[in-house]
Design an enzyme around this catalytic site. Structure first.
Site, PDB file in Angstrom:
ATOM      1  N   GLU A  96      29.576  52.537  39.104  1.00 21.63           N
ATOM      2  CA  GLU A  96      28.219  52.856  39.556  1.00 21.63           C
ATOM      3  C   GLU A  96      27.457  51.565  39.810  1.00 21.63           C
ATOM      4  O   GLU A  96      27.914  50.473  39.425  1.00 21.63           O
ATOM      5  CB  GLU A  96      27.486  53.677  38.492  1.00 21.63           C
ATOM      6  N   PRO A  97      26.267  51.639  40.444  1.00 19.71           N
ATOM      7  CA  PRO A  97      25.473  50.421  40.674  1.00 19.71           C
ATOM      8  C   PRO A  97      25.193  49.646  39.387  1.00 19.71           C
ATOM      9  O   PRO A  97      25.143  48.414  39.394  1.00 19.71           O
ATOM     10  CB  PRO A  97      24.182  50.961  41.299  1.00 19.71           C
ATOM     11  N   ILE A  99      33.734  52.975  46.092  1.00 17.72           N
ATOM     12  CA  ILE A  99      34.756  53.980  45.817  1.00 17.72           C
ATOM     13  C   ILE A  99      35.825  53.950  46.912  1.00 17.72           C
ATOM     14  O   ILE A  99      35.562  54.314  48.066  1.00 17.72           O
ATOM     15  CB  ILE A  99      34.136  55.386  45.681  1.00 17.72           C
ATOM     16  N   HIS A 157      50.055  25.383  54.975  1.00 18.97           N
ATOM     17  CA  HIS A 157      49.852  25.612  56.406  1.00 18.97           C
ATOM     18  C   HIS A 157      48.876  24.611  57.019  1.00 18.97           C
ATOM     19  O   HIS A 157      48.843  24.444  58.246  1.00 18.97           O
ATOM     20  CB  HIS A 157      49.333  27.035  56.661  1.00 18.97           C
ATOM     21  N   GLN A 205      58.173  16.081  48.865  1.00 18.03           N
ATOM     22  CA  GLN A 205      58.200  16.556  47.489  1.00 18.03           C
ATOM     23  C   GLN A 205      56.908  17.248  47.055  1.00 18.03           C
ATOM     24  O   GLN A 205      56.944  18.190  46.258  1.00 18.03           O
ATOM     25  CB  GLN A 205      58.513  15.392  46.541  1.00 18.03           C
ATOM     26  N   GLU A 207      39.808  47.503  39.267  1.00 15.41           N
ATOM     27  CA  GLU A 207      40.560  48.071  38.139  1.00 15.41           C
ATOM     28  C   GLU A 207      40.507  47.163  36.916  1.00 15.41           C
ATOM     29  O   GLU A 207      41.472  47.053  36.160  1.00 15.41           O
ATOM     30  CB  GLU A 207      42.000  48.404  38.552  1.00 15.41           C
ATOM     31  N   ALA A 233      27.024  50.260  36.403  1.00 14.30           N
ATOM     32  CA  ALA A 233      28.145  50.420  35.472  1.00 14.30           C
ATOM     33  C   ALA A 233      29.437  50.094  36.191  1.00 14.30           C
ATOM     34  O   ALA A 233      29.988  50.913  36.908  1.00 14.30           O
ATOM     35  CB  ALA A 233      28.199  51.849  34.925  1.00 14.30           C
ATOM     36  N   GLY A 234      29.893  48.851  36.001  1.00 14.27           N
ATOM     37  CA  GLY A 234      31.150  48.426  36.609  1.00 14.27           C
ATOM     38  C   GLY A 234      32.136  48.093  35.508  1.00 14.27           C
ATOM     39  O   GLY A 234      32.882  48.948  35.030  1.00 14.27           O
ATOM     40  N   SER A 235      32.115  46.846  35.059  1.00 15.72           N
ATOM     41  CA  SER A 235      32.987  46.453  33.960  1.00 15.72           C
ATOM     42  C   SER A 235      32.664  47.248  32.695  1.00 15.72           C
ATOM     43  O   SER A 235      33.560  47.601  31.931  1.00 15.72           O
ATOM     44  CB  SER A 235      32.840  44.947  33.685  1.00 15.72           C
TER      45      SER A 235
END
Length: 385
Positions: free
Chosen positions: A126-127, A156, A339, A280, A364, A129-131
């Protein structure tokens, strides 16, 4: 724990060929259009990729965790957007129902998820509530034979394509933390459910996220996962344990793809009259990448086997998620460095992977959350709790 090696080999060979012949050639197209062609999605359905982790009785392949991570190694050797569509469906999009759903819920939704008829999505973040997922504020109030849901979910995955959402909501406002949270199956066409605009992200174009807004959204009480209030947070954590192993495996597969591309470039690119692979300092970056990818692969397979054997792998899953995603970021950084200027422009694709894999260390459960989970579990175990 692999049940049928011959069948598994056929699946992995088919996936590897599908990636090589169908997905890799359209990576740039997907990145530019932000869309996976419907013909490719149909091929995924035909290959059974939407039901890999769904029980066989519901039309899935019911892969063990070890089999699933071996699959993830292969499907991840192309743009992560392709995996996101089917991986979320097999993982957090369906596993809440697989693990804790009632027989009726399983019979109603799992066959449709396994066939790819509908896409599953997992609505926890949620805005505010994440971690700290246990602090979520979305509410679910019982009203007769329905629950009325109100709240907003953020970032989501698969929301724009989803047919159903596993929504975490607070059914007991008096209980703080995870104890008052329940899980619901909410169909996408339910009145009161709406979607925000599709997020414009740093990478992983073709994999879509957006807000899911619930305004007086009436959900049948029969869609309370497991038929019990207050166990939704436990369901979410069980789902995430499995998801973390899957993301760790994906990180290994992408790292191996980047390393293959980078080795090929280093052997072709010449400076000072010889391939840069002969220098190397370039070899050191290649070697470090190979060693770390190999270590992560071994970790993931070991943890998957432990889960299949019935062990509690909460700590192991977090170790894998932490190490493999951080490893993938280091490999991406070295790949760009090897590269050189070519790594900074889009022609070679490595800058796209560099942006794509940055998300692995965030969703996650961030790296920092994995560190907390691992340390707290170590302390709890040492105290005999």
């Amino acid at each position: 724990m692999i049940r049928d090696q011959e069948t598994l080999n056929i699946l992995l060979d088919s996936v590897s060929r599908f990636v090589r012949e169908q997905l890799v050639p359209i990576e740039e197209q997907v990145a530019e259009t932000d869309t996976i062609p419907e013909t490719v999605v149909a091929q995924m359905r035909n290959l059974g990729l939407f039901g890999l982790s769904v029980p066989e009785q519901y039309g899935g392949l019911d892969l063990t965790m070890e089999e699933e991570v071996l699959f993830a190694f292969e499907i991840a050797k192309t743009s992560p957007a392709f995996r996101s569509l089917i991986g979320t469906n097999n993982g957090i999009g369906a596993q809440g129902i697989v693990i804790d759903g009632t027989p009726e819920q399983k019979a109603k939704y799992l066959p449709r998820l396994a066939s790819g008829e509908i896409i599953g999505s997992f609505a926890l973040t949620e805005p505010g509530a994440g971690s700290d997922a246990a602090s979520l504020r979305t509410t679910a109030v019982r009203d007769g034979d329905h629950y009325v849901l109100n709240g907003t979910k953020r970032f989501i995955t698969n929301a724009p394509e989803a047919g159903i959402f596993t929504v975490m909501a607070r059914t007991d406002p008096q209980k703080k933390g995870g104890g008052g949270i329940s899980a619901f199956i909410v169909e996408a066409d339910t009145a009161g459910l709406s979607l925000g605009k599709v997020d414009k992200k740093m990478g992983q174009r073709g994999a879509h996220t957006c807000d899911v807004v619930l305004e007086n959204c009436r959900v049948p009480a029969e869609n309370l996962i497991g038929g019990r209030e207050g166990v939704g947070f436990k369901t979410a954590m069980k789902v995430l344990d499995k998801g973390r192993l899957h993301i760790a495996a994906v990180s290994v597969g992408v790292a191996e793809r980047m390393l293959d591309d980078t080795l090929r470039y280093a052997m072709e690119r010449e400076q000072f009259g010889q391939p840069i692979a002969d220098f190397q300092l370039i070899q050191a970056m290649l070697a470090d990448s190979k060693a770390e990818a190999y270590a992560a692969r071994c970790m993931v397979i070991d943890a998957a086997r432990r889960r299949d054997a019935g062990e509690n792998v909460g700590t192991h899953a977090s170790c894998c998620k932490l190490f493999a995603t951080e490893m993938c970021g280091r490999v991406a950084d070295r790949a760009v460095q090897i590269h050189g200027g070519a790594g900074y422009v889009s022609d070679y694709g490595i800058e796209r992977f560099y942006r794509d894999v940055r998300l692995f260390r965030i969703y996650e459960g961030t790296t920092q959350i994995q560190q907390l989970v691992i340390a707290r579990n170590m302390i709890r175990e040492a105290r005999g709790q």
